[in-house]
Enzyme design. Structure first.
Site, short mmCIF file in Angstrom:
data_model
loop_
_atom_site.label_atom_id
_atom_site.label_comp_id
_atom_site.label_asym_id
_atom_site.label_seq_id
_atom_site.Cartn_x
_atom_site.Cartn_y
_atom_site.Cartn_z
N ASP A 1 0.86 -1.18 0.00
CA ASP A 1 0.00 0.00 0.00
C ASP A 1 0.90 1.23 0.00
O ASP A 1 2.04 1.19 0.46
CB ASP A 1 -0.90 -0.03 1.23
CG ASP A 1 -2.00 1.00 1.18
OD1 ASP A 1 -2.14 1.66 0.14
OD2 ASP A 1 -2.73 1.13 2.18
N GLY B 1 -1.30 6.02 1.54
CA GLY B 1 -2.41 6.96 1.42
C GLY B 1 -3.48 6.76 2.47
O GLY B 1 -4.12 7.73 2.89
N PHE B 2 -3.69 5.51 2.90
CA PHE B 2 -4.72 5.28 3.90
C PHE B 2 -4.39 6.00 5.21
O PHE B 2 -5.28 6.38 5.96
CB PHE B 2 -4.90 3.78 4.15
CG PHE B 2 -6.02 3.47 5.11
CD1 PHE B 2 -7.35 3.61 4.71
CD2 PHE B 2 -5.78 3.06 6.41
CE1 PHE B 2 -8.39 3.33 5.57
CE2 PHE B 2 -6.81 2.78 7.29
CZ PHE B 2 -8.12 2.92 6.87
N ASP C 1 -2.73 8.09 -2.90
CA ASP C 1 -4.03 8.72 -3.12
C ASP C 1 -4.44 9.50 -1.89
O ASP C 1 -3.80 9.41 -0.84
CB ASP C 1 -5.10 7.68 -3.48
CG ASP C 1 -5.31 6.66 -2.36
OD1 ASP C 1 -4.36 6.41 -1.59
OD2 ASP C 1 -6.42 6.10 -2.26
N GLN D 1 -11.12 6.99 -6.61
CA GLN D 1 -11.81 7.67 -5.53
C GLN D 1 -13.16 8.19 -6.05
O GLN D 1 -13.55 7.90 -7.16
CB GLN D 1 -10.96 8.80 -4.97
CG GLN D 1 -9.68 8.33 -4.27
CD GLN D 1 -9.97 7.58 -2.98
OE1 GLN D 1 -11.04 7.71 -2.38
NE2 GLN D 1 -9.01 6.77 -2.53
N ASP E 1 -7.98 -7.17 0.53
CA ASP E 1 -7.13 -7.30 1.72
C ASP E 1 -7.92 -6.78 2.90
O ASP E 1 -8.80 -5.94 2.74
CB ASP E 1 -5.84 -6.48 1.58
CG ASP E 1 -6.07 -5.00 1.89
OD1 ASP E 1 -5.75 -4.58 3.01
OD2 ASP E 1 -6.60 -4.28 1.02
N CYS F 1 -12.48 -28.24 8.26
CA CYS F 1 -11.46 -27.21 8.08
C CYS F 1 -10.07 -27.78 8.35
O CYS F 1 -9.85 -28.41 9.39
CB CYS F 1 -11.74 -26.03 9.00
SG CYS F 1 -10.53 -24.70 8.85
N CYS G 1 -7.32 -26.19 9.05
CA CYS G 1 -6.43 -25.27 9.77
C CYS G 1 -5.91 -25.88 11.07
O CYS G 1 -6.40 -26.90 11.55
CB CYS G 1 -7.15 -23.95 10.06
SG CYS G 1 -8.23 -24.03 11.51
N CYS H 1 -8.57 -26.09 14.09
CA CYS H 1 -9.64 -27.09 14.03
C CYS H 1 -9.16 -28.50 14.35
O CYS H 1 -9.95 -29.45 14.30
CB CYS H 1 -10.33 -27.03 12.66
SG CYS H 1 -11.39 -25.57 12.51
N HIS I 1 -6.90 -20.04 11.56
CA HIS I 1 -8.22 -20.50 11.11
C HIS I 1 -8.90 -19.46 10.23
O HIS I 1 -9.42 -19.80 9.15
CB HIS I 1 -9.13 -20.79 12.31
CG HIS I 1 -10.57 -20.99 11.90
ND1 HIS I 1 -11.04 -22.17 11.38
CD2 HIS I 1 -11.63 -20.12 11.88
CE1 HIS I 1 -12.33 -22.05 11.06
NE2 HIS I 1 -12.71 -20.81 11.36
#
Length: 341
Positions: free
Chosen positions: A60, A63-64, A114, A156, A233, A271, A273, A276, A301
Site C-alpha cells: 500500500d 495513502g490510507f 491517493d 476515488q 485485503d 477445516c 487449519c 480445528c 483459522h
C-alpha cells in the site's frame, strides 16, 4: 491478501501463512518507512528476503494513513505530511517518495499515493480528493522506474456514482497494470459500499485486476465478487482472531463465551487449519488463560477460512454457478444477496 503491515502477518510464521492457501500478501509503505526503514529493508534483500515470503507482495502507498492518522497529518497539493505515531518524527510523503519507498521494498505490486477522506463527506471535499488522487497517480507513474513492479491506480469518488465513473474513466485512460477501488470501508454502510463498487467496475478494464482495498467481512467478499472485484485485503481475519472470534459457515463464533467451556466440537468439521485440530473448549481455555497460542490458532483459522471462500468462489465462477454458491454461503451467515443494481 493477508495483511503483513510491518513485514509480518501478526502472530503467524511465514510457513503458517502459506499453509492457509494465501498466494499473495500485503505490506505497508508508511509503517515500513518508519521501522525498520525502507533502506534497511533494501539492505536486507527487500521485503521478500527479509520476511521469507517467496510469493507476490503488494505494498500500500501510505495513502490510507492520510485518513487513519488524521490528527497527525496535513495534506497539500505537493504531499501528505505526517508526524510519526512512534516518535513524532516529521515525514513528508510525496507521490515520488511513496514510489521510491516501494521500489526499495521490492514489492511486486505498488499502489499509487491517493487522498483518502472519511465518509460521509461534502461533494466539494470528495471532488477535491478525487482530483488530487488523479494528479498524484500521474506523478507516481512518472516516478516509477522498475519494469518488474506493477503499478495500480486507485479510484476515488466517495459514494457519488458520477464521480466514481469519472475517476475510473480517467485512470483507465492512463493504462495502469491494475486498478483499485479505494476510499471505502471508511464509515459507509455495506450496501453503500456495494453500490459504489458496482458503479465503478464497469468503467475499469476487464482484462486487468480490480482490487477493493481494506475489505472486509466474508459477506463483503462475495457481494463484491458479484460486482466484479478480484482482489481484497483486510486485517479483519487476524485482528478478530487475536480477539477470540472465529469465522465459520454458520456465522462468527465468540470463543470467550462460557457456552464453549466444555464444548468438544472443532470450530468446523472439515477445516484443515491448525485451530480445528482442537476443541472449542480448548481454544476458549487458551484465551481465558491469555496463552499466546490462542490468537495464533484463530488467526490461522480465519485466514484459512477466507482463503477457502475465495478458492470456492473461483471454482463456482468457472462452473457458472457463482450466484447459487453465494446465496448458500450468505444464508449460512444470516444474509440474503443484495440485488445487483
Amino acid at each position: 491478501m493477508p495483511v503483513g503491515t510491518q513485514g509480518t502477518v501478526k502472530g503467524l510464521t511465514i510457513d503458517q501463512v502459506a499453509s492457509t492457501g494465501a498466494d499473495m500478501i500485503l505490506g505497508n509503505t508508511y509503517h515500513l518507512r518508519l521501522r525498520p526503514g525502507h533502506e534497511t529493508v533494501r539492505q536486507l534483500g527487500g521485503l521478500h528476503a527479509m520476511s521469507g515470503w517467496d510469493g507476490p507482495i503488494l505494498t500500500d502507498s501510505g495513502g490510507f494513513q492520510v485518513f487513519s492518522l488524521g490528527a497527525l497529518n496535513s495534506v497539500t497539493e505537493q504531499a501528505a505530511t505526517f508526524r510519526s505515531h512512534i516518535d513524532g518524527e516529521k515525514v513528508v510523503l510525496t507521490p515520488e517518495h511513496s514510489i521510491e519507498i516501494q521500489e526499495a521494498l521490492g514489492s511486486d505490486v505498488a499502489m499509487v499515493l491517493d487522498h483518502v477522506i472519511a465518509l460521509p463527506a461534502s461533494k466539494p471535499e470528495v471532488e477535491d480528493a478525487l482530483a488530487r488522487s488523479i494528479r498524484w497517480a500521474a506523478r507516481c507513474r512518472e516516478a516509477s522506474t522498475l519494469d518488474r513492479q506493477a503499478l495500480f491506480a486507485i479510484v476515488q469518488g466517495g459514494l457519488d456514482p458520477e464521480l466514481r465513473r469519472q475517476c475510473a474513466t480517467e485512470l483507465a485512460s492512463m493504462d495502469f497494470e491494475g486498478y483499485a477501488v479505494g476510499g471505502l470501508s471508511v464509515g459507509e454502510t455495506p450496501e453503500e459500499m456495494y453500490a459504489a463498487a458496482a458503479v465503478t467496475t464497469p468503467h475499469l478494464p476487464a482484462d486487468k485486476p480490480r482490487y477493493l482495498m481494506g475489505v472486509g467481512t466474508p459477506r463483503d467478499l462475495l457481494e463484491n465478487i458479484a460486482r466484479g472485484i478480484d482482489l481484497f485485503d483486510c486485517v479483519m481475519p487476524t485482528r478478530n482472531g487475536r480477539n477470540g472470534l472465529a469465522f465459520t459457515d454458520k456465522g462468527p463464533i465468540k470463543l470467550r463465551n462460557a457456552v464453549h467451556r466444555e464444548d468438544t466440537q472443532p470450530l468446523m468439521e472439515d477445516c484443515p487449519c491448525l485451530a480445528c485440530r482442537h476443541s472449542r473448549g480448548y481454544l476458549r481455555h487458551l484465551f481465558i488463560a491469555k496463552e499466546m497460542l490462542g490468537p495464533t490458532l484463530l488467526s490461522h483459522h480465519n485466514l484459512t477460512y477466507y482463503g477457502r471462500i475465495m478458492a470456492e468462489a473461483r471454482e463456482a465462477i468457472q462452473q457458472d454457478r457463482f450466484s447459487q454458491f453465494a446465496a448458500e454461503k450468505l444464508a449460512g451467515w444470516g444474509h440474503r444477496p443484495v440485488p445487483l443494481a
